[in-house]
Design a protein around this motif. Structure first.
Motif, PDB file in Angstrom:
ATOM      1  N   MET A   1       0.820  -1.191   0.000  1.00 19.80           N
ATOM      2  CA  MET A   1       0.000   0.000   0.000  1.00 19.80           C
ATOM      3  C   MET A   1       0.862   1.251   0.000  1.00 19.80           C
ATOM      4  O   MET A   1       1.696   1.444   0.871  1.00 19.80           O
ATOM      5  CB  MET A   1      -0.887   0.031   1.252  1.00 19.80           C
ATOM      6  N   GLY A   2       0.671   2.072  -1.006  1.00 21.48           N
ATOM      7  CA  GLY A   2       1.320   3.378  -1.033  1.00 21.48           C
ATOM      8  C   GLY A   2       2.779   3.382  -1.414  1.00 21.48           C
ATOM      9  O   GLY A   2       3.414   4.440  -1.423  1.00 21.48           O
ATOM     10  N   ALA A   3       3.342   2.221  -1.739  1.00 27.30           N
ATOM     11  CA  ALA A   3       4.764   2.181  -2.095  1.00 27.30           C
ATOM     12  C   ALA A   3       4.977   2.782  -3.478  1.00 27.30           C
ATOM     13  O   ALA A   3       4.130   2.679  -4.357  1.00 27.30           O
ATOM     14  CB  ALA A   3       5.276   0.742  -2.058  1.00 27.30           C
ATOM     15  N   CYS A   4       6.144   3.397  -3.671  1.00 29.29           N
ATOM     16  CA  CYS A   4       6.505   3.910  -4.988  1.00 29.29           C
ATOM     17  C   CYS A   4       7.330   2.858  -5.726  1.00 29.29           C
ATOM     18  O   CYS A   4       7.752   1.854  -5.141  1.00 29.29           O
ATOM     19  CB  CYS A   4       7.279   5.217  -4.864  1.00 29.29           C
ATOM     20  N   ASP A   5       7.571   3.062  -6.995  1.00 30.57           N
ATOM     21  CA  ASP A   5       8.303   2.076  -7.787  1.00 30.57           C
ATOM     22  C   ASP A   5       9.697   2.560  -8.174  1.00 30.57           C
ATOM     23  O   ASP A   5      10.308   2.029  -9.094  1.00 30.57           O
ATOM     24  CB  ASP A   5       7.515   1.689  -9.046  1.00 30.57           C
ATOM     25  N   ASP A   6      10.194   3.568  -7.460  1.00 27.62           N
ATOM     26  CA  ASP A   6      11.496   4.153  -7.788  1.00 27.62           C
ATOM     27  C   ASP A   6      12.426   4.000  -6.589  1.00 27.62           C
ATOM     28  O   ASP A   6      12.373   4.786  -5.643  1.00 27.62           O
ATOM     29  CB  ASP A   6      11.321   5.634  -8.152  1.00 27.62           C
ATOM     30  N   TYR A   7      13.288   2.998  -6.626  1.00 33.74           N
ATOM     31  CA  TYR A   7      14.210   2.748  -5.524  1.00 33.74           C
ATOM     32  C   TYR A   7      15.108   3.952  -5.268  1.00 33.74           C
ATOM     33  O   TYR A   7      15.362   4.318  -4.115  1.00 33.74           O
ATOM     34  CB  TYR A   7      15.057   1.515  -5.825  1.00 33.74           C
ATOM     35  N   ARG A   8      15.592   4.559  -6.336  1.00 29.93           N
ATOM     36  CA  ARG A   8      16.540   5.674  -6.169  1.00 29.93           C
ATOM     37  C   ARG A   8      15.906   6.861  -5.470  1.00 29.93           C
ATOM     38  O   ARG A   8      16.554   7.564  -4.700  1.00 29.93           O
ATOM     39  CB  ARG A   8      17.089   6.090  -7.531  1.00 29.93           C
ATOM     40  N   ALA A   9      14.626   7.084  -5.713  1.00 25.46           N
ATOM     41  CA  ALA A   9      13.955   8.242  -5.105  1.00 25.46           C
ATOM     42  C   ALA A   9      13.538   7.975  -3.664  1.00 25.46           C
ATOM     43  O   ALA A   9      13.334   8.909  -2.893  1.00 25.46           O
ATOM     44  CB  ALA A   9      12.731   8.613  -5.934  1.00 25.46           C
ATOM     45  N   ALA A  10      13.416   6.713  -3.293  1.00 26.01           N
ATOM     46  CA  ALA A  10      12.931   6.364  -1.956  1.00 26.01           C
ATOM     47  C   ALA A  10      14.029   6.537  -0.920  1.00 26.01           C
ATOM     48  O   ALA A  10      15.197   6.246  -1.177  1.00 26.01           O
ATOM     49  CB  ALA A  10      12.434   4.924  -1.950  1.00 26.01           C
ATOM     50  N   ASP A  11      13.644   7.003   0.261  1.00 23.66           N
ATOM     51  CA  ASP A  11      14.613   7.087   1.361  1.00 23.66           C
ATOM     52  C   ASP A  11      14.376   5.987   2.394  1.00 23.66           C
ATOM     53  O   ASP A  11      15.230   5.720   3.224  1.00 23.66           O
ATOM     54  CB  ASP A  11      14.560   8.455   2.042  1.00 23.66           C
ATOM     55  N   LEU A  12      13.219   5.314   2.330  1.00 21.29           N
ATOM     56  CA  LEU A  12      12.900   4.204   3.227  1.00 21.29           C
ATOM     57  C   LEU A  12      12.545   2.987   2.374  1.00 21.29           C
ATOM     58  O   LEU A  12      11.784   3.095   1.405  1.00 21.29           O
ATOM     59  CB  LEU A  12      11.748   4.591   4.148  1.00 21.29           C
TER      60      LEU A  12
END
Length: 280
Positions: A1-12
């Motif tokens: 739920m609510g996860a993004c698909d961009d590892y590089r942009a994620a901080d968690l």
């Protein structure tokens, strides 16, 4: 739920550790990470506690570490290597167990990067045995191993209400040991940890089985679901560098209220320890 698909942009980054090779009572926690994800679709992305929304955050779900069944050392090594990559990339690791022994891997990596690491441990069980049936690596010994990594006085234990006499004696003498209670001692400890790196390990059985029956070793007399949410909120403002949530065992909870509580805690953790996209 609510996860993004961009590892590089994620901080968690969310990471599953589906291991239950050393459980001492009821197996099945290997299914915990999957079920927590599945039921997360049933809760809102908005937290009314924090007035924050997952839509404003970018966190990435990296899936599960592949853990070869029955191979404890190899599984822990794989998890540790994966967490090392996350920390090396500047990510906040949020690990879903699985049994409590999986916590040892991220703690090792967090301690390697933060020599002054404090570990906050929420659990029904002390997990301080030197060994369990001759095995040093067990979910019943994990906090003893963690104490060897970070130093026993850097381990803060809350809600403990089960263990051997030897474990309780070791805890009272060596760790920061707060049996039976969670919120009152935590309020006293949090100001002392300002500025220090902190790792959080949360065993869902710290919560009373009336609220969280889906766990391998349920222990009556714990805190409520509302109290563990409050406990997590008390950590706001601390320098939390990693976290795990372990011991959800879906097969023993057809209502899914244990997994739903875990999913809610994950949501709150993302909103507490992640960074809004606007601040990046």
């Amino acid at each position: 739920m609510g996860a993004c698909d961009d590892y590089r942009a994620a901080d968690l980054v969310l990471l599953g550790a589906p291991m239950d090779f050393t459980v001492s009572f009821r197996p099945g926690t290997r299914s915990g990470p999957r079920r927590i994800r599945e039921v997360s679709e049933g809760i809102e992305e908005y937290s009314p506690y924090l007035d924050r929304d997952l839509a404003d955050y970018c966190y990435y779900d990296a899936g599960d570490v592949v853990m070869p069944f029955g191979h404890v050392q190899e599984s822990l090594q794989r998890l540790e290597k994966t967490v090392a990559v996350l920390l090396g990339d500047g990510k906040f690791p949020l690990v879903l167990g699985g049994e409590h022994l999986v916590s040892l891997a991220p703690v090792r990596q967090a301690a390697a990067r933060h020599p002054d690491l404090a570990v906050l441990h929420f659990d029904a069980h002390a997990d301080l045995r030197g060994d369990y049936l001759g095995e040093r690596l067990s979910h019943a010994t994990v906090m003893r191993r963690v104490a060897e990594v970070v130093g026993a006085r850097n381990v803060y234990q809350f809600g403990i209400r089960s263990g051997t006499g030897e474990e309780f004696a070791f805890g009272r003498e060596n760790t920061r040991f707060y049996p039976f209670e969670v919120l009152t001692p935590l309020r006293e400890v949090v100001p002392l940890l300002q500025g220090r790196p902190v790792y959080v390990t949360l065993d869902i059985d710290v919560v009373d089985p009336a609220f969280a029956p889906g766990t391998g070793t349920p222990e009556p007399g714990g805190c409520s679901a509302a109290e563990i949410v409050q406990a997590l909120h008390l950590l706001q403002g601390l320098n939390v560098v990693g976290m795990d949530l372990v011991e959800v065992c879906p097969v023993y909870d057809q209502s899914d209220r244990t997994a739903l509580l875990a999913a809610k805690l994950v949501r709150e953790a993302v909103l507490l320890f992640g960074k809004p996209v606007s601040q990046k």
